[in-house]
Motif scaffolding. Structure first.
Motif, mmCIF file in Angstrom:
data_model
loop_
_atom_site.group_PDB
_atom_site.id
_atom_site.type_symbol
_atom_site.label_atom_id
_atom_site.label_comp_id
_atom_site.label_asym_id
_atom_site.label_seq_id
_atom_site.Cartn_x
_atom_site.Cartn_y
_atom_site.Cartn_z
ATOM 1 N N ALA A 126 -5.592 84.430 -27.645
ATOM 2 C CA ALA A 126 -5.632 83.674 -26.083
ATOM 3 C C ALA A 126 -4.469 83.164 -25.740
ATOM 4 O O ALA A 126 -4.448 83.004 -24.450
ATOM 5 N N ARG A 127 -3.387 82.890 -26.344
ATOM 6 C CA ARG A 127 -2.137 82.482 -25.982
ATOM 7 C C ARG A 127 -1.047 83.361 -25.888
ATOM 8 O O ARG A 127 0.075 82.843 -25.372
ATOM 9 N N ALA A 128 -1.116 84.449 -26.614
ATOM 10 C CA ALA A 128 0.130 85.168 -26.901
ATOM 11 C C ALA A 128 0.760 85.930 -25.662
ATOM 12 O O ALA A 128 -0.119 86.173 -24.822
ATOM 13 N N GLU A 129 1.976 85.972 -25.529
ATOM 14 C CA GLU A 129 2.595 86.588 -24.432
ATOM 15 C C GLU A 129 2.544 88.282 -24.412
ATOM 16 O O GLU A 129 2.588 88.850 -23.318
ATOM 17 N N ARG A 130 2.092 88.771 -25.531
ATOM 18 C CA ARG A 130 2.175 90.179 -25.663
ATOM 19 C C ARG A 130 0.803 90.410 -26.044
ATOM 20 O O ARG A 130 -0.011 89.785 -26.540
ATOM 21 N N PRO A 131 0.552 91.940 -26.112
ATOM 22 C CA PRO A 131 -0.608 92.424 -26.641
ATOM 23 C C PRO A 131 -1.034 91.966 -28.138
ATOM 24 O O PRO A 131 -0.177 92.053 -28.962
ATOM 25 N N VAL A 132 -2.304 91.783 -28.323
ATOM 26 C CA VAL A 132 -2.766 91.343 -29.691
ATOM 27 C C VAL A 132 -3.894 92.204 -30.015
ATOM 28 O O VAL A 132 -4.654 92.397 -29.344
ATOM 29 N N VAL A 133 -3.737 92.940 -31.283
ATOM 30 C CA VAL A 133 -4.705 93.831 -31.731
ATOM 31 C C VAL A 133 -5.391 92.862 -33.051
ATOM 32 O O VAL A 133 -4.541 92.686 -33.729
ATOM 33 N N LEU A 134 -6.722 92.993 -32.806
ATOM 34 C CA LEU A 134 -7.640 92.462 -33.734
ATOM 35 C C LEU A 134 -8.261 93.433 -34.818
ATOM 36 O O LEU A 134 -8.647 94.534 -34.121
ATOM 37 N N ARG A 260 -6.327 87.192 -18.549
ATOM 38 C CA ARG A 260 -5.438 86.740 -17.369
ATOM 39 C C ARG A 260 -4.347 85.759 -17.969
ATOM 40 O O ARG A 260 -4.626 84.980 -18.641
ATOM 41 N N LYS A 261 -3.190 85.877 -17.722
ATOM 42 C CA LYS A 261 -2.091 85.038 -18.172
ATOM 43 C C LYS A 261 -2.209 83.637 -17.587
ATOM 44 O O LYS A 261 -1.702 82.702 -17.944
ATOM 45 N N HIS A 262 -2.694 83.652 -16.392
ATOM 46 C CA HIS A 262 -2.890 82.597 -15.416
ATOM 47 C C HIS A 262 -4.403 82.375 -15.207
ATOM 48 O O HIS A 262 -4.842 83.221 -14.651
ATOM 49 N N HIS A 263 -4.863 81.146 -15.357
ATOM 50 C CA HIS A 263 -6.373 80.923 -15.156
ATOM 51 C C HIS A 263 -6.591 79.400 -14.891
ATOM 52 O O HIS A 263 -5.796 78.454 -15.196
ATOM 53 N N PRO A 265 -7.291 75.462 -14.907
ATOM 54 C CA PRO A 265 -7.263 74.502 -15.945
ATOM 55 C C PRO A 265 -8.530 74.409 -16.947
ATOM 56 O O PRO A 265 -8.098 74.270 -17.955
ATOM 57 N N LEU A 266 -9.489 74.420 -16.450
ATOM 58 C CA LEU A 266 -10.733 74.242 -17.206
ATOM 59 C C LEU A 266 -11.516 75.516 -17.600
ATOM 60 O O LEU A 266 -12.543 75.431 -18.498
ATOM 61 N N ALA A 267 -10.872 76.448 -17.254
ATOM 62 C CA ALA A 267 -11.635 77.959 -17.466
ATOM 63 C C ALA A 267 -11.196 78.248 -18.908
ATOM 64 O O ALA A 267 -10.114 78.061 -19.311
ATOM 65 N N PRO A 268 -12.202 78.908 -19.548
ATOM 66 C CA PRO A 268 -11.545 79.478 -20.864
ATOM 67 C C PRO A 268 -10.592 80.424 -20.980
ATOM 68 O O PRO A 268 -10.507 81.158 -19.845
ATOM 69 N N ARG A 269 -9.530 80.550 -22.065
ATOM 70 C CA ARG A 269 -8.542 81.521 -21.974
ATOM 71 C C ARG A 269 -8.986 82.933 -22.152
ATOM 72 O O ARG A 269 -8.138 83.945 -21.692
ATOM 73 N N LEU A 270 -10.094 83.051 -22.915
ATOM 74 C CA LEU A 270 -10.321 84.399 -23.007
ATOM 75 C C LEU A 270 -11.916 84.628 -22.162
ATOM 76 O O LEU A 270 -12.748 83.724 -22.411
ATOM 77 N N GLY A 271 -11.857 85.593 -21.215
ATOM 78 C CA GLY A 271 -13.461 85.738 -20.613
ATOM 79 C C GLY A 271 -14.355 86.394 -21.405
ATOM 80 O O GLY A 271 -14.068 86.668 -22.371
ATOM 81 N N VAL A 285 -9.407 96.091 -31.508
ATOM 82 C CA VAL A 285 -9.469 95.695 -30.336
ATOM 83 C C VAL A 285 -8.029 95.061 -29.865
ATOM 84 O O VAL A 285 -7.612 94.267 -30.406
ATOM 85 N N ALA A 286 -7.655 95.692 -28.854
ATOM 86 C CA ALA A 286 -6.333 94.912 -28.166
ATOM 87 C C ALA A 286 -6.686 94.319 -27.082
ATOM 88 O O ALA A 286 -7.511 94.622 -25.953
ATOM 89 N N VAL A 287 -6.286 92.971 -27.050
ATOM 90 C CA VAL A 287 -6.272 92.035 -25.702
ATOM 91 C C VAL A 287 -5.053 91.896 -25.116
ATOM 92 O O VAL A 287 -3.931 91.475 -25.859
ATOM 93 N N VAL A 288 -4.684 92.637 -23.900
ATOM 94 C CA VAL A 288 -3.686 92.760 -23.242
ATOM 95 C C VAL A 288 -3.538 91.672 -22.178
ATOM 96 O O VAL A 288 -4.391 91.483 -21.164
ATOM 97 N N PRO A 289 -2.447 90.752 -22.231
ATOM 98 C CA PRO A 289 -2.413 89.874 -21.015
ATOM 99 C C PRO A 289 -1.858 90.403 -19.891
ATOM 100 O O PRO A 289 -1.011 91.233 -19.904
ATOM 101 N N HIS A 290 -2.378 90.172 -18.669
ATOM 102 C CA HIS A 290 -1.932 90.666 -17.164
ATOM 103 C C HIS A 290 -2.218 89.604 -16.348
ATOM 104 O O HIS A 290 -2.649 88.538 -16.540
#
Length: 291
Positions: A126-134, A260-263, A265-271, A285-290
Motif C-alpha cells: 500500500a505504500r511502495a513507490e514501485r510495483p509490488v508482486v505478491l 492510486r499514489k495520491h488519495h 486522507p481518510l481513504a484506504p491506501r488500497l481500493g 498479483v502485481a499492484v502498480v502505483p499510478h
C-alpha cells in the motif's frame, strides 16, 4: 545505476516461493536479483566467531541457502544478498524505491489468513513507490479452472476513470518478456436506473457495455501499436469490479491491478479491487502505483 529486482526473504514458504518467482522474472527482464532480509537485531559482522554464538547465524544461513538454490536454477543470473539491520517494513519500502519491482510472499489469500497480524506484505504494498508482486507458496500446486482462452495470459484490470498508462506499460512489458497474451479486464456495476421491477433494463445495460468497450479500446490502442507482437484480448463484465477481476484471474500467469499514489486522507491506501485481488486471486498479483 544497476537495475535490480528485489525480493523480501523471511524464511517462510511464501517468501521462498516469491524468491523463485522473482528469479524467473529477473532473468526474463535481464535484471540483477537482490535478496533482502531485514531484522532489527542483526549486528555488525563479527570476525572469527563460532556459529553457535553468532547472532546473525540464522539470517546468514537463510540467505546462503536461498542464494545457492536460485543460482543453481539460474546460473547466468546475478544474485546478491543483502542483510539489513532495520525494521522489515522500512527496509522493504526503501528497497522498493531503488528497484524495478519488489516481490513478496503473501499469506493473505483466504478469509482466515487475510488478517494475519505478522504479514506486512499488504502494508508495504500500500505504500511502495514501485510495483509490488505478491506470490503465494502453493500457487503452482493448486488446480484451477480458467475461463476459456485465459490460461497463461497476463491479466490487467482497468477502471477507465483516468490515465492507466503505468498499468498498461507494466502489463505489456511483462507479456512481451514472457511471450504470452495480454487480457484487459473491466468490471462495471450497473447504475440503479438500470434495474426495473421485471429485471435489468437491457437498453441501459447495452449502453454501459458500449461505453466501456469504447473506453477500453481507446486505452489499449497506443499499446497495441507499441507492442505489435503481443496478442491482446479484452473482457467486459457488468458486475462488481472486484468479483470480475478475481474471476478473470483464474489460470492467468499474473494479475495486475492499480493503486492510486495520491488519495484522500481518510481513504484506504488500497481500493476494493486491489484488496480483493491480493486476498483472493489464485495467481501472483502485481499492484502498480499510478497517478
Amino acid at each position: 545505476m544497476e537495475r535490480v529486482l528485489t525480493v523480501g526473504l523471511d524464511g517462510s514458504p511464501e517468501s521462498l516461493a516469491a524468491a523463485r518467482w522473482a528469479a524467473d522474472e529477473a532473468e526474463r527482464r535481464k535484471l540483477t536479483l537482490r535478496l533482502l532480509h531485514a531484522w532489527p537485531l542483526l549486528v555488525p559482522e563479527p570476525t572469527r566467531i563460532p556459529a553457535e554464538v553468532d547472532q546473525n547465524y540464522w539470517a546468514k544461513r537463510l540467505m546462503h541457502n536461498a542464494q545457492a538454490e536460485l543460482q543453481a536454477r539460474h546460473p547466468g543470473l546475478t544474485v546478491v544478498g543483502n542483510l539489513v539491520a532495520d525494521d522489515a517494513q522500512n527496509a522493504l519500502l526503501q528497497a522498493a524505491s531503488e528497484s524495478e519491482m519488489l516481490v513478496l510472499g503473501s499469506r493473505g489469500l483466504t478469509p482466515a489468513e487475510s488478517y494475519f497480524l505478522g504479514d506486512i506484505s499488504m502494508s508495504v504494498t500500500a505504500r511502495a513507490e514501485r510495483p509490488v508482486v505478491l506470490v503465494r507458496a502453493d500457487q503452482r500446486k493448486e488446480g484451477h479452472t480458467p475461463e476459456s482462452g485465459a490460461t497463461g495470459d497476463v491479466v490487467v484490470a482497468l477502471k477507465l476513470h483516468g490515465p492507466c498508462d503505468e498499468l498498461l506499460e507494466f502489463a505489456f512489458t511483462t507479456a512481451a518478456a514472457r511471450g504470452v497474451p495480454v487480457r484487459a479486464v473491466h468490471g462495471r456495476s450497473l447504475p440503479i436506473h438500470a434495474y426495473a421491477p421485471w429485471g435489468v433494463d437491457h437498453t441501459v445495460a447495452q449502453e454501459e457495455r458500449q461505453d466501456a468497450q469504447k473506453g477500453l479500446s481507446q486505452a489499449l490502442r497506443p499499446w497495441r501499436e507499441k507492442f505489435p507482437g503481443v496478442v491482446v484480448a479484452d473482457t467486459i463484465r457488468l458486475d462488481s469490479p472486484a468479483r470480475v477481476v478475481v474471476a478473470a484471474a483464474a489460470g492467468a500467469e499474473l494479475l495486475i491491478v492499480g493503486r492510486r499514489k495520491h488519495h484522500p486522507p481518510l481513504a484506504p491506501r488500497l481500493g476494493p479491487v486491489a484488496q480483493a485481488a491480493a486476498h483472493h486471486a489464485r495467481c501472483p498479483v502485481a499492484v502498480v502505483p499510478h497517478d
